[in-house]
Each structure stands twice: as C-alpha cells, then as structure tokens.
Design a protein around this motif. Structure first.
Motif, PDB file in Angstrom:
ATOM      1  N   VAL A 184      -4.096   8.126   0.131  1.00  0.00           N
ATOM      2  CA  VAL A 184      -4.541   6.737  -0.018  1.00  0.00           C
ATOM      3  C   VAL A 184      -5.442   6.319   1.144  1.00  0.00           C
ATOM      4  O   VAL A 184      -6.472   5.669   0.947  1.00  0.00           O
ATOM      5  CB  VAL A 184      -3.310   5.806  -0.130  1.00  0.00           C
ATOM      6  CG1 VAL A 184      -3.703   4.354   0.007  1.00  0.00           C
ATOM      7  CG2 VAL A 184      -2.592   6.053  -1.446  1.00  0.00           C
ATOM      8  N   THR A 185      -5.063   6.700   2.360  1.00  0.00           N
ATOM      9  CA  THR A 185      -5.840   6.324   3.542  1.00  0.00           C
ATOM     10  C   THR A 185      -7.241   6.921   3.495  1.00  0.00           C
ATOM     11  O   THR A 185      -8.234   6.243   3.785  1.00  0.00           O
ATOM     12  CB  THR A 185      -5.106   6.770   4.822  1.00  0.00           C
ATOM     13  OG1 THR A 185      -3.821   6.134   4.852  1.00  0.00           O
ATOM     14  CG2 THR A 185      -5.883   6.411   6.060  1.00  0.00           C
ATOM     15  N   GLU A 186      -7.331   8.195   3.122  1.00  0.00           N
ATOM     16  CA  GLU A 186      -8.646   8.848   3.044  1.00  0.00           C
ATOM     17  C   GLU A 186      -9.491   8.246   1.929  1.00  0.00           C
ATOM     18  O   GLU A 186     -10.697   8.028   2.096  1.00  0.00           O
ATOM     19  CB  GLU A 186      -8.478  10.351   2.825  1.00  0.00           C
ATOM     20  CG  GLU A 186      -9.761  11.155   2.925  1.00  0.00           C
ATOM     21  CD  GLU A 186     -10.370  11.169   4.317  1.00  0.00           C
ATOM     22  OE1 GLU A 186     -11.621  11.238   4.410  1.00  0.00           O
ATOM     23  OE2 GLU A 186      -9.621  11.103   5.311  1.00  0.00           O
ATOM     24  N   ALA A 187      -8.871   7.971   0.784  1.00  0.00           N
ATOM     25  CA  ALA A 187      -9.617   7.351  -0.318  1.00  0.00           C
ATOM     26  C   ALA A 187     -10.138   5.977   0.106  1.00  0.00           C
ATOM     27  O   ALA A 187     -11.290   5.618  -0.194  1.00  0.00           O
ATOM     28  CB  ALA A 187      -8.725   7.220  -1.552  1.00  0.00           C
ATOM     29  N   GLU A 188      -9.329   5.212   0.810  1.00  0.00           N
ATOM     30  CA  GLU A 188      -9.779   3.886   1.254  1.00  0.00           C
ATOM     31  C   GLU A 188     -10.947   4.004   2.229  1.00  0.00           C
ATOM     32  O   GLU A 188     -11.926   3.257   2.122  1.00  0.00           O
ATOM     33  CB  GLU A 188      -8.630   3.130   1.927  1.00  0.00           C
ATOM     34  CG  GLU A 188      -9.038   1.722   2.345  1.00  0.00           C
ATOM     35  CD  GLU A 188      -8.024   1.019   3.208  1.00  0.00           C
ATOM     36  OE1 GLU A 188      -7.924  -0.211   3.097  1.00  0.00           O
ATOM     37  OE2 GLU A 188      -7.337   1.696   4.010  1.00  0.00           O
ATOM     38  N   CYS A 189     -10.863   4.931   3.165  1.00  0.00           N
ATOM     39  CA  CYS A 189     -11.945   5.115   4.151  1.00  0.00           C
ATOM     40  C   CYS A 189     -13.280   5.408   3.470  1.00  0.00           C
ATOM     41  O   CYS A 189     -14.332   4.977   3.953  1.00  0.00           O
ATOM     42  CB  CYS A 189     -11.609   6.255   5.108  1.00  0.00           C
ATOM     43  SG  CYS A 189     -10.341   5.843   6.307  1.00  0.00           S
ATOM     44  N   ARG A 190     -13.239   6.117   2.361  1.00  0.00           N
ATOM     45  CA  ARG A 190     -14.470   6.524   1.679  1.00  0.00           C
ATOM     46  C   ARG A 190     -14.874   5.573   0.550  1.00  0.00           C
ATOM     47  O   ARG A 190     -15.937   5.735  -0.033  1.00  0.00           O
ATOM     48  CB  ARG A 190     -14.303   7.936   1.115  1.00  0.00           C
ATOM     49  CG  ARG A 190     -14.148   8.987   2.198  1.00  0.00           C
ATOM     50  CD  ARG A 190     -13.764  10.341   1.619  1.00  0.00           C
ATOM     51  NE  ARG A 190     -13.616  11.328   2.660  1.00  0.00           N
ATOM     52  CZ  ARG A 190     -14.554  12.215   3.012  1.00  0.00           C
ATOM     53  NH1 ARG A 190     -15.714  12.239   2.377  1.00  0.00           N
ATOM     54  NH2 ARG A 190     -14.336  13.070   3.987  1.00  0.00           N
ATOM     55  N   GLY A 191     -14.000   4.631   0.200  1.00  0.00           N
ATOM     56  CA  GLY A 191     -14.288   3.756  -0.932  1.00  0.00           C
ATOM     57  C   GLY A 191     -14.180   4.480  -2.261  1.00  0.00           C
ATOM     58  O   GLY A 191     -14.829   4.108  -3.235  1.00  0.00           O
ATOM     59  N   TRP A 192     -13.335   5.515  -2.323  1.00  0.00           N
ATOM     60  CA  TRP A 192     -13.175   6.336  -3.516  1.00  0.00           C
ATOM     61  C   TRP A 192     -11.899   5.974  -4.271  1.00  0.00           C
ATOM     62  O   TRP A 192     -11.080   5.193  -3.793  1.00  0.00           O
ATOM     63  CB  TRP A 192     -13.123   7.816  -3.134  1.00  0.00           C
ATOM     64  CG  TRP A 192     -14.430   8.379  -2.644  1.00  0.00           C
ATOM     65  CD1 TRP A 192     -15.614   7.711  -2.476  1.00  0.00           C
ATOM     66  CD2 TRP A 192     -14.673   9.731  -2.242  1.00  0.00           C
ATOM     67  NE1 TRP A 192     -16.580   8.567  -2.001  1.00  0.00           N
ATOM     68  CE2 TRP A 192     -16.028   9.808  -1.850  1.00  0.00           C
ATOM     69  CE3 TRP A 192     -13.884  10.861  -2.178  1.00  0.00           C
ATOM     70  CZ2 TRP A 192     -16.599  10.991  -1.410  1.00  0.00           C
ATOM     71  CZ3 TRP A 192     -14.443  12.048  -1.729  1.00  0.00           C
ATOM     72  CH2 TRP A 192     -15.792  12.112  -1.360  1.00  0.00           C
ATOM     73  N   GLY A 193     -11.740   6.570  -5.455  1.00  0.00           N
ATOM     74  CA  GLY A 193     -10.518   6.427  -6.230  1.00  0.00           C
ATOM     75  C   GLY A 193      -9.676   7.681  -6.165  1.00  0.00           C
ATOM     76  O   GLY A 193     -10.068   8.676  -5.522  1.00  0.00           O
ATOM     77  N   ILE A 194      -8.518   7.640  -6.798  1.00  0.00           N
ATOM     78  CA  ILE A 194      -7.578   8.762  -6.802  1.00  0.00           C
ATOM     79  C   ILE A 194      -7.301   9.178  -8.238  1.00  0.00           C
ATOM     80  O   ILE A 194      -7.092   8.324  -9.114  1.00  0.00           O
ATOM     81  CB  ILE A 194      -6.240   8.377  -6.132  1.00  0.00           C
ATOM     82  CG1 ILE A 194      -6.470   7.910  -4.692  1.00  0.00           C
ATOM     83  CG2 ILE A 194      -5.259   9.540  -6.167  1.00  0.00           C
ATOM     84  CD1 ILE A 194      -5.229   7.319  -4.039  1.00  0.00           C
ATOM     85  N   LEU A 195      -7.284  10.476  -8.470  1.00  0.00           N
ATOM     86  CA  LEU A 195      -6.947  11.036  -9.777  1.00  0.00           C
ATOM     87  C   LEU A 195      -5.881  12.091  -9.624  1.00  0.00           C
ATOM     88  O   LEU A 195      -5.872  12.843  -8.645  1.00  0.00           O
ATOM     89  CB  LEU A 195      -8.171  11.676 -10.436  1.00  0.00           C
ATOM     90  CG  LEU A 195      -9.333  10.769 -10.805  1.00  0.00           C
ATOM     91  CD1 LEU A 195     -10.495  11.619 -11.320  1.00  0.00           C
ATOM     92  CD2 LEU A 195      -8.907   9.755 -11.849  1.00  0.00           C
TER      93      LEU A 195
END
Length: 199
Positions: A184-195
């Motif tokens: 979650v932290t890495e996705a937030e840093c990049r503005g990405w989503g999770i699958l």
C-alpha cells in the motif's frame, strides 16, 4: 496448492491505455514475465528492467509460497480476534483488512472499508482490485495501525486464533499485515493501484 495470488501495483492509466482485449495478457505478462521468480521463498519487490516497462511492480509475501490461503486465514484470524482488540486499533484495521483481503468482514460484522464498490471492468481474473483513488485512505489506515501491532499479541492469544490453517502466531499475522503495508505504501508513493491476480 489451490488458488494462488500474484499481487501487483500498477500504473492504472497505462493498463487502461491498452486495448480491452489485451489487458489480461498485459497483466499476466507483468505477473509471470520478467519480474517473476519461481522461488517459493521469495519475499519483497520485483521490478521490470526493460525500458518502457516501468509501469508495474510485483510483491511476494513472506511465507505464503504464492498461495491465497494465508490471505484467507489472516482474515479468519482477524474475524475471531477483533472483538478483543482495542477500539482505536480495530477502527483502522477493520477497513484496512476489509479493503485488501477480508472482503467478508462487512457480512459478518456490519463493518467494512466504506470504499465505494467499483468492480474492475478489465477482462482479467482478479481476486483484488484497488484503484489509485482508494490507496491514500488505505495507506492512512496503515500509518495509524503500524505502530500498534504489538497490541495484537493479547487479543490473538485470548481469541485462540492460532489453531489450524495458516497464520498460527501473532508474529506471522503482524508480518502479513506489514507486507500489505509495504504494498500500500509503495502504491501510494507512485499514485498507482493494486491488483491481485488469481493464478
């Protein structure tokens, strides 16, 4: 081994820019292509090295061997221990867990993440789809929960949550949550989503 899961963080617009019929193959290649390893004890991030392929990252959870079972069992443990957890911690772990791996929480407790239901319209076999606009809220729940994980020790023991299945100790439960926190932290840093791809 049953159902497996491959967890990716992805640049959402990059996937949506692909033709609808090509998206499943694109995601499958991300999960099982260059960044994939068949090391069952792999843990952490794998990133593509090819130019132009920097739109995804793959995360391997510790001690799961790619199986979905630990995700189920973590949810099962939470369902049994949550009533013993201090209200402030429960208030952030309920929605965090519900958003990521325990989607039945609202059915059994009436408490869920509160995130809007937006099923992914991509033609792909997914166990989880968290678009980028959901991630900041999930990450905030994690920031509040992370410093308090030691408080789970007594509730875990009181609930007798460790019998059978996977996630049999409070350490394995806290480690599992911490792995999701990394994602979650890495996705937030990049503005990405999770699958989470079913495999």
């Amino acid at each position: 081994m049953g159902v497996g899961i491959e967890v990716l963080i992805v640049d959402w617009p990059r996937v949506e820019a692909a033709a609808p019929d090509d998206r499943e193959e694109l995601l499958f290649d991300a999960a099982f292509g260059e960044a994939y390893s068949d090391d069952l004890f792999e843990h952490g991030w794998s990133w593509p090295a090819q130019p132009g392929e920097d739109w995804y990252g793959r995360y391997a959870f510790q001690n799961t061997m790619g199986s979905y079972k630990p995700h189920f069992w973590a949810g099962h443990r939470w369902d049994h221990m949550r009533e013993f957890v201090a209200p402030k911690l429960r208030e952030v772990l309920d929605p965090f867990n519900d958003a990521l791996f325990w989607h039945a929480l609202e059915d059994t407790t009436g408490v869920g993440s509160g995130l809007p239901e937006r099923p992914c319209t991509w033609d792909a076999d997914l166990l989880l789809s968290c678009p980028p606009d959901h991630i900041p809220l999930i990450a905030e729940w994690w920031r509040q929960a992370a410093p308090q994980l030691e408080l789970l020790r007594d509730p875990f023991a009181r609930s007798d949550a460790g019998h059978g299945g996977w996630i049999t100790t409070v350490e394995s439960f806290a480690g599992f949550l911490s792995d999701w926190g990394q994602v979650v932290t890495e996705a937030e840093c990049r503005g990405w989503g999770i699958l989470g791809l079913r495999c």
